[in-house]
Design a protein around this motif. Structure first.
Motif, PDB file in Angstrom:
ATOM      1  N   GLU D 308       0.980  -1.348   0.225  1.00  0.00           N
ATOM      2  CA  GLU D 308       0.074   0.035   0.055  1.00  0.00           C
ATOM      3  C   GLU D 308       1.092   1.299  -0.083  1.00  0.00           C
ATOM      4  O   GLU D 308       2.069   1.177   0.110  1.00  0.00           O
ATOM      5  N   SER D 310      -0.071   4.425   1.430  1.00  0.00           N
ATOM      6  CA  SER D 310      -1.126   5.129   2.339  1.00  0.00           C
ATOM      7  C   SER D 310      -0.391   5.944   3.532  1.00  0.00           C
ATOM      8  O   SER D 310      -1.332   6.477   4.399  1.00  0.00           O
ATOM      9  N   GLU D 523      -2.568   5.509  -7.483  1.00  0.00           N
ATOM     10  CA  GLU D 523      -2.244   5.340  -6.261  1.00  0.00           C
ATOM     11  C   GLU D 523      -2.602   4.232  -5.641  1.00  0.00           C
ATOM     12  O   GLU D 523      -3.586   3.894  -5.669  1.00  0.00           O
ATOM     13  N   ASN D 524      -1.472   3.707  -4.749  1.00  0.00           N
ATOM     14  CA  ASN D 524      -2.232   2.587  -4.022  1.00  0.00           C
ATOM     15  C   ASN D 524      -2.591   2.869  -2.820  1.00  0.00           C
ATOM     16  O   ASN D 524      -2.108   2.523  -1.391  1.00  0.00           O
ATOM     17  N   ASN D 525      -3.664   3.727  -2.943  1.00  0.00           N
ATOM     18  CA  ASN D 525      -4.246   4.081  -1.340  1.00  0.00           C
ATOM     19  C   ASN D 525      -5.880   4.529  -1.793  1.00  0.00           C
ATOM     20  O   ASN D 525      -6.281   4.483  -2.884  1.00  0.00           O
ATOM     21  N   SER D 527      -7.726   7.457  -0.477  1.00  0.00           N
ATOM     22  CA  SER D 527      -7.943   8.788  -0.490  1.00  0.00           C
ATOM     23  C   SER D 527      -7.292   9.591  -1.470  1.00  0.00           C
ATOM     24  O   SER D 527      -7.313  10.949  -1.605  1.00  0.00           O
ATOM     25  N   GLY D 528      -6.471   9.080  -2.460  1.00  0.00           N
ATOM     26  CA  GLY D 528      -5.654   9.969  -3.348  1.00  0.00           C
ATOM     27  C   GLY D 528      -4.839  10.879  -2.675  1.00  0.00           C
ATOM     28  O   GLY D 528      -4.872  12.147  -3.039  1.00  0.00           O
ATOM     29  N   SER D 545      -8.208  10.295  -9.920  1.00  0.00           N
ATOM     30  CA  SER D 545      -7.406   9.228  -9.417  1.00  0.00           C
ATOM     31  C   SER D 545      -7.761   7.719  -9.634  1.00  0.00           C
ATOM     32  O   SER D 545      -8.981   7.439  -9.125  1.00  0.00           O
ATOM     33  N   LEU D 547      -7.401   4.449  -7.792  1.00  0.00           N
ATOM     34  CA  LEU D 547      -6.844   4.080  -6.545  1.00  0.00           C
ATOM     35  C   LEU D 547      -6.944   2.626  -6.355  1.00  0.00           C
ATOM     36  O   LEU D 547      -7.859   2.030  -6.773  1.00  0.00           O
ATOM     37  N   PHE D 549      -6.813  -0.186  -3.107  1.00  0.00           N
ATOM     38  CA  PHE D 549      -6.265  -0.352  -1.653  1.00  0.00           C
ATOM     39  C   PHE D 549      -6.619  -1.653  -1.241  1.00  0.00           C
ATOM     40  O   PHE D 549      -7.241  -1.702  -0.288  1.00  0.00           O
TER      41      PHE D 549
END
Ligand SMILES: Cc1ncc(C[n+]2csc(CCOP(=O)(O)OP(=O)(O)O)c2C)c(N)n1
Ligand SMILES: Cc1ncc(C[n+]2csc(CCOP(=O)(O)OP(=O)(O)O)c2C)c(N)n1
Ligand code: SF4
Ligand code: SF4
Ligand SMILES: [Mg+2]
Ligand SMILES: [Mg+2]
Lengths: 566, 285, 285, 566
Positions: D308, D310, D523-525, D527-528, D545, D547, D549
């Protein structure tokens, strides 16, 4: 007659400025005045320079002033340090003989040590000063002695009577030698008020909210919250436990909360660092907890006894991973009380960590407040009650739901057992490694709960924003200066105070700032953290921030001065 | 109560042959004997192989952070003094990351039972030295062998005034479950350090290694667990012979007794909707 | 070296009469006798009244975080094995917040000397209970008096295998400075717990209280500090009589000896600009 | 002949998929291929489902694919779990007899357990599989057996020869029973390459940078950095110390650094929480330290063995108070190496904490890299050398300067002593409570150092941004998918990778994104966090984004699929 007065008593740590100052506060309060008082102290127990500042007025007060009208120095160096802060018509009081200082016109000579000594002990000097100031302010009445009696209650009769004599001597010395009536205060009646500081208000809020377990590790300026709760723990059947460290403090609180008790911890920035993993645990296990960060100047040990608002950015994303949280930033004693109750309700409703961000200035400053209205606040419970528990079957702690909130049962109340887990888990609380469940659980803890939290965010408080030429924005303890400066501006300056900074009150703030040209944040930090937050959450670029990061709070005059340069 | 009342549905993720199975079985046995319902029992753990145990038994479970099993256990016990609180933790979890809580919770003496699965290794993270790893043992981090003196949890517990200090062995389920029940019934902080082979990462302290060495100290009826000096001596034995059993036991007031929690309304039973502050507010007038 | 070589310009912020002055003086004395230059000595502390000491002496000073005196001390000692490293810490700093480092650094046995200003109270934060506060003592937090069993640092240190366990008293500067020098000269982790009245917040354990009780254990020439059982017994004495002196002392290999640091190039003297990885990279081909 | 292949070996934890996979990697590498490999494992030591994925090609590879062309299952449940991920023309290999599964057309029956058993032990099954795959890929040559020999080096002769026999049997079984040549790989020559994962690269970078003290507490996925440094500690005169907890780890490193050694620690998010106060200490005392946060899915324990991104927001403001820091986010093995060296230089130059943010995917994934060029990097020292030290007089650790940097002396090298302090301090390092000095020191640690750091920020790497219709942006381990997807897009998709996220490369990014319509963060999360950061630092609002997760890394096909919906 002055519409208001500022008084300063300065000396070394351990000389008792706080005692004199606080007694004067109580006396003035009873005489019907409004006061705002603050103790400026160093991180040492003896020596150095500490001073007590007391502002008194016929109208409610919310902040400090730059200059003092009366300054009493209890040691020699205070003269050099504080002489310059005397107002034009001010009175500086010192003991020339004791400190072997040449009598100058600029100061009034009070042989306080001699007077005290003549009563048998120089320790009575505090009461002499107390009496002297009472004389200068013309405050003699029964209360003057009552205050002393209460202060020394429990002490030997002889000590009490000596102190009363000392106060009397001080008073009389003023009457005989300081003839001017210019500091006389007219009798007032503010009605019955409560004299309280921010930390006491938070403690009372916690008690009112039903906090039953309080664990913390001492750290200035948060410690007095623990003291206050401990002081009343027996009366309210609360357990206060001093933890071995901050990690234990938050984890104990989370354990107590899991078991069903409302629980809280408090600390300052450095200790909060150690709690951060626990914040994340609270979020993951969905166990409510309320945490106070009483900020002080940082990084690291910083200024242990001073004030700052530099943890805002930190708190916004403290903890690894992503989850919903709420951050409250009370600006007044009253707000400290009400928002603390609210914090417990929110934490329990959303099963999340709720942070109360305060600072040394709010924590330690005294004001008299009208009252704390116990009935205007509701303590709401968001657990399966004992009665409801009987009907629960096939309980799943993390049942997926639209709101992101799963009904929370209390261990031993339901007949099922309750699994909670810091690993990623499926609905029944056991460890999972499943990708789909993971995604759902993140959405539950983050997106869904945030939606609810946003819907009930405590809105910004806006004063005179529509008409103003300049709008000041702040959060937390700057409320006081913002309000006073705005009030004094004849409508030119408006202000917005944010009692809640997360979730951010985006919509409301955009509405408020709509087309305002001059918007200025006022912050006790060095990087304009609020301005950054406003920008990132609303897209509004704040052109100017007035920042103060010397460890001292803003005062009214300083802010006005800064505004002139804008 | 019977053993099925404590059956959990969760799949066990331990290696076949792991000593943790023995501990799990012994604990179930002791809970059957204890006679309380699952809902009145709370198992608390940190993170590690040991710390997975609460999932494998039907009781309330708080599976917290690595190293932080004791604080929530004590918090929960204070909040609801009627719960039976048992901690299942590892040598790394309890004596390593969690050392400070171990130390101070012994002093706190809440009525909880702490079962340390002491496999003398960090199992879940694949074999680094734990505080109790024998000196000289080679791992990927301790490439020249462990050089730190291995920790002596029992001596430490005695030094800290722990009222119940015991050592068990996971392969002797009968003895271990007896110890657990004694620990649970002891009022105050009870420590049970359990010798537990990690078949995957501890190639030294194996079943064979332990089995050859352990002997039951309480078989010797002249052994007096209330004698502190004797207890120190026994606790320090580690080599050809390793004592298991109750090494030290004295009665002390528990946290609940000292605070009066045992006599007051259980905290979670307090009604909190309408707490009246009027009297308190008077102090501020 | 003479006492002025260790004079610092910093103003002392302790209360007049504080026991810390005695410790400061004793330390200066022992450093004079040690004969090393200030630049070769490093004092490390956490936060508290005790922890201010390094500012009041002319030596290198690392004044770190509350509770975290030991880790940087050991880190610095490893980085530069030629430094004499001394820790000045409080009972809260070392046994409270820093308990886990106390525990494991005894095991690590780096050659450092740890002086604990044990005033049995949190001084700097105005008088809450520390781990060593006597049971029953009332504070603003412990409003009903301390209920936790007070910690026994000396017994604990022995249990952990500490090779030098001593107790001093701040009012006996001669004896204390002797202890300090012995501690510094001892190879490995040396603990000196120093009884130190806090004249402001500890109204129980005063100069008078301690002076009446302390006696020098090493005056008794038959006392053998290498005898662990004896040492345990002495370390547990706390009441009418309180022993000061070297309670326990055995030689053990220090961290530097065990790692060979004492025979290798001091880490900070290594040239690092052009470290050649070629050989290491071969492993990845 | 396939231009590239993806291979998956799946079974229970402890069945040795990683050994087979890694041996195949080495064999393929020596045969001149490019590989990208990754081990997907659960947080348990036995049981469950783990799998090794290996992608091989004639061109350099940077990421994974969705489907596998060859899947070998070592247990029964793997069939159900992974059967669906077989590519259209793919080959699924299983042992029907062992697992009592009806032979179906869709899978190839390899009696691996029987073959291994006939050699005396079912443990040889791994080598059978290794040989079999070598056969299917047509990789027989001397290297095939060398790899096994090296893998078992140090083991008994008998074991080695049995494994070689097993591999041979597997190979021959393929040759006899799997007649197709469709998976034959043509001989290639990628030249001599290094097979390495991200953690190894960081470890080597640290060694190259002159790290002399490494303290850490084990935590997946960071532990293997410590393993690698420990493995080479003796050769390079480094001390690796396993700390009792993460607090000790960072504080020991800071102590060693104060004494003059370059020092480092590493952990994952949960452990980093415990280091946060130490980060703040490093900043306050101005003691350099390098910290790796190898991210994994959070909060709390989360998914210990998965990936992740994050912690970005957390790291940006981790620690109470305000101070300068740098955060690097390597995207490739090479960058992991070079940026680690850079981290040490930056930390020492600015006397600050420098964070290297990586994640499980980068940490554990293997790729072959051309080489690590030792000479293109400079290890620069920013301390007063021993020679310079002789001339130092009246040393003040925190001397105020325009750059915010005070010359750093090493204890015992200069004749003066060196005071450092976690409290606010004056220039000579003693505690101060002075307001003016406080302000200067905050400016020194925050504003002035930030200026320098900004001037040498590692610029974003932009590929094909000018012409592209869509620009993807990422940081850290997403580099690989961004690059491959961009390369495959025939110029339609460009991408920007940020190797440094703080100080933020504001100017450069604004230039790059200038007038770009479609900008998407990957992104690996949940909430961007990168999109937020870009917005707050550049004012550019990222509309979209992508995403992920769920604890799994992006792969090329997944990203392409997601892009279709844009
Ligand atoms: C703060 C933090 N640090 C490190 C870890 C990684 N970690 C998980 S379990 C463990 C060690 C477990 O050892 P032990 O307690 O002996 O349990 P075992 O697996 O041997 O039963 C570690 C280091 C973590 N999860 N959290
Ligand atoms: C993380 C953190 N927690 C708490 C504090 C507050 N604090 C400073 S000193 C201290 C206690 C000091 O007690 P002790 O170590 O006994 O020293 P003494 O003042 O008694 O000499 C505490 C709790 C802090 N500075 N940092
Ligand atoms: S790794 Fe060791 S402790 Fe963990 S389950 Fe396997 S055998 Fe048991
Ligand atoms: S408070 Fe106590 S310990 Fe601190 S300086 Fe004063 S007397 Fe000493
Ligand atoms: Mg273990
Ligand atoms: Mg103390």
């Amino acid at each position: 007659m002055f519409p208001e007065l500022t008084l300063k008593i300065s000396g070394e740590a351990g000389q008792g400025m706080q005692t004199v100052g606080f007694n004067l506060c109580r006396l003035l309060k009873r005489a019907g005045f409004f006061i705002f008082a603050n103790h400026d102290y160093m991180s040492r127990v003896r020596g150095g320079n500490n001073f007590f500042q007391l502002r008194v007025s016929q109208k409610p007060l919310y902040a400090l002033r730059e200059k003092s009208d009366i300054i009493v120095v209890l040691d020699k160096q205070s003269l050099a340090i504080h002489g310059g802060s005397l107002s034009k018509e001010g009175l500086l009081v010192a003991d020339s003989k004791k400190f072997n200082i040449a009598k100058e016109d600029s100061f009034f000579d009070l042989p306080m040590n001699e007077i005290a000594g003549s009563l048998g002990n120089e320790l009575f000097v505090n009461s002499v000063v107390y009496g002297f100031i009472s004389g200068v302010l013309n405050l003699l009445d029964g209360d003057m002695f009552d205050v002393i009696k209460e202060d020394f209650s429990g002490k030997a009769e002889a000590i009490i009577s000596k102190n009363i004599m000392a106060a009397k001597s001080g008073y009389e010395f003023a009457k005989v030698n300081f003839k001017s009536e210019k500091f006389f205060l007219a009798k007032q009646s503010a009605g019955q008020t409560l004299l309280m500081n921010g930390n006491e208000a938070i403690a009372l809020g916690a008690i009112r909210a039903g906090c039953k377990f309080y664990s913390a590790y001492p750290m200035t300026p948060s410690t007095s919250i623990m003291n206050e709760v401990a002081h009343r723990a027996k009366d309210f059947n609360i357990v206060v436990e001093q933890a071995e460290d901050e990690i234990a403090a938050i984890n104990m609180a989370i354990g107590a909360s899991y078991a069903g008790a409302r629980a809280m911890t408090s600390t300052s920035g450095g200790g909060f660092c150690l709690m951060v993993e626990g914040v994340s645990l609270s979020a993951m296990t969905e166990t409510p907890v309320v945490i106070v960060d009483a900020q002080r100047p940082a990084p690291a040990t910083g200024f242990p006894t001073r004030t700052e608002q530099s943890d805002l950015s930190f708190l916004l994303s403290a903890g690894h991973g992503e989850f919903a949280r709420a951050i409250l930033a009370p600006g007044t004693i009253e707000e400290a009380f009400y928002l603390t109750v609210h914090a417990f309700n929110l934490a329990e409703k959303y099963q999340i960590p709720v942070l109360i961000m305060t600072d040394q200035h709010l924590a330690d400053s005294y004001r008299n407040v009208a009252t704390l209205d116990q009935n205007s606040i509701k303590v709401e419970r968001f657990i399966l009650s004992k009665e409801m528990s009987e009907k629960v079957d096939n309980y799943k702690r993390y049942e997926l739901s639209d709101s992101g909130i799963s009904p929370r049962a209390i261990p031993s109340w339901i007949k099922d057992v309750i699994y909670v887990d810091s690993d990623e888990h499926a609905e029944e609380g056991h460890i999972t490694e499943d990708a789909v469940m993971r995604t759902r659980m993140v959405e539950k803890r983050l997106h869904k709960k945030m939606q609810g939290l946003i819907s009930e965010v405590v809105e910004p408080k806006a004063y005179n924003v529509e008409q103003a030429e300049v709008v000041l924005i702040g959060f937390g303890s700057t409320y006081g200066v913002l309000k006073e400066v705005s009030d004094m501006s004849s409508g030119k300056i408006g202000f917005i105070h944010l009692p809640q900074v997360w979730p951010f009150p985006t919509r409301k703030l955009i509405n408020l700032l709509n087309e305002k040209v001059k918007v200025i944040t006022v912050e006790n930090n060095a990087s304009g953290q609020l301005a950054k937050l406003i920008h990132s959450e609303t897209g509004i670029k704040i052109e100017k921030s007035i920042l103060k990061f010397d460890g001292r709070p803003f005062n009214v005059d300083y802010l006005i001065e800064q505004l002139k340069t804008v | 109560m019977n053993i099925n009342d404590f059956k959990s549905n969760d799949e066990i993720a331990w290696c076949p042959g792991c000593g943790d199975f023995g501990i799990l079985n012994a604990l179930k046995k002791s809970l059957v004997k204890l006679g309380r319902e699952p809902k009145d029992i709370l198992l608390v753990s940190g993170i590690g192989q040991a710390a997975k145990l609460p999932h494998y038994i039907k009781c309330n479970c708080f599976n917290g952070l690595h190293g932080r099993a004791l604080p929530p256990a004590v918090g929960a016990k204070i909040a609801n003094n009627s719960l039976t609180v048992i901690v299942t933790t590892g040598d790394g979890d309890c004596y390593g990351e969690g050392g400070n809580h171990f130390l101070h919770n012994i002093r706190r003496n809440a009525d909880i039972t702490v079962i340390v699965h002491n496999n003398q290794i960090y199992g879940l993270t694949k074999g680094q030295a734990s505080p109790t790893t024998d000196t000289g043992y080679v791992t990927k981090v301790q490439t020249e062998g462990v050089i730190l003196e291995s920790m002596h949890p029992l001596e430490m517990a005695i030094a800290l005034g722990c009222g119940f200090v015991a050592r068990g062995y996971c392969s002797d389920a009968e003895h271990l479950s007896w110890l657990m029940l004694e620990g649970i019934n002891h009022k105050g902080f009870s420590l049970i350090d359990v010798l537990q082979p990690c078949v995957t990462f501890n190639k030294k302290n194996t079943y064979e290694w332990y089995s050859k060495r352990v002997y039951k100290v309480n078989d010797d009826k002249t052994y007096n667990p209330a004698d502190k000096e004797l207890a120190y001596r026994k606790a320090a034995e580690w080599g050809e012979k390793i004592p298991i059993g109750i090494i030290y036991k004295v009665e002390k007031e528990s946290y609940a007794e000292k605070t009066g929690l045992d006599k007051r309304n259980v905290l979670i039973d307090e009604k909190i909707e309408n707490i009246d502050l009027s009297l308190a507010l008077k102090d501020f007038i």
